[in-house]
Motif scaffolding. Structure first.
Motif, mmCIF file in Angstrom:
data_model
loop_
_atom_site.group_PDB
_atom_site.id
_atom_site.type_symbol
_atom_site.label_atom_id
_atom_site.label_comp_id
_atom_site.label_asym_id
_atom_site.label_seq_id
_atom_site.Cartn_x
_atom_site.Cartn_y
_atom_site.Cartn_z
ATOM 1 N N MET A 1 43.628 45.472 38.404
ATOM 2 C CA MET A 1 44.539 45.543 39.540
ATOM 3 C C MET A 1 45.697 46.502 39.265
ATOM 4 O O MET A 1 46.080 47.291 40.123
ATOM 5 N N LYS A 2 46.263 46.430 38.041
ATOM 6 C CA LYS A 2 47.369 47.321 37.705
ATOM 7 C C LYS A 2 46.914 48.776 37.686
ATOM 8 O O LYS A 2 47.666 49.671 38.095
ATOM 9 N N ASP A 3 45.694 49.019 37.206
ATOM 10 C CA ASP A 3 45.186 50.393 37.179
ATOM 11 C C ASP A 3 45.056 50.948 38.591
ATOM 12 O O ASP A 3 45.350 52.115 38.835
ATOM 13 N N MET A 4 44.632 50.100 39.510
ATOM 14 C CA MET A 4 44.493 50.556 40.887
ATOM 15 C C MET A 4 45.856 50.865 41.497
ATOM 16 O O MET A 4 46.018 51.870 42.193
ATOM 17 N N LEU A 5 46.863 50.038 41.223
ATOM 18 C CA LEU A 5 48.201 50.292 41.740
ATOM 19 C C LEU A 5 48.792 51.569 41.146
ATOM 20 O O LEU A 5 49.419 52.360 41.853
#
Length: 50
Positions: A1-5
């Motif tokens: 999720m953090k990578d996508m953000l």
């Protein structure tokens, strides 16, 4: 999720930078108010130098 953000913020940042750069160059050719592009430099005495 953090990578996508991180990827989303990076894409938005790159698009904003590209928009700013393209807008800067567009305004160099098409200044507001119908004025000519800034090609003259003003000397401290107020005379314009071509």
């Amino acid at each position: 999720m953090k990578d996508m953000l991180k990827r989303i913020f990076l894409v938005i940042f790159v698009l904003l930078v590209l928009t700013a750069i393209s807008g800067f160059f567009f305004m160099q050719k098409h200044p507001l108010g119908g004025k000519q592009p800034v090609t003259k430099t003003h000397t401290p005495s107020g005379q314009t130098v071509k």
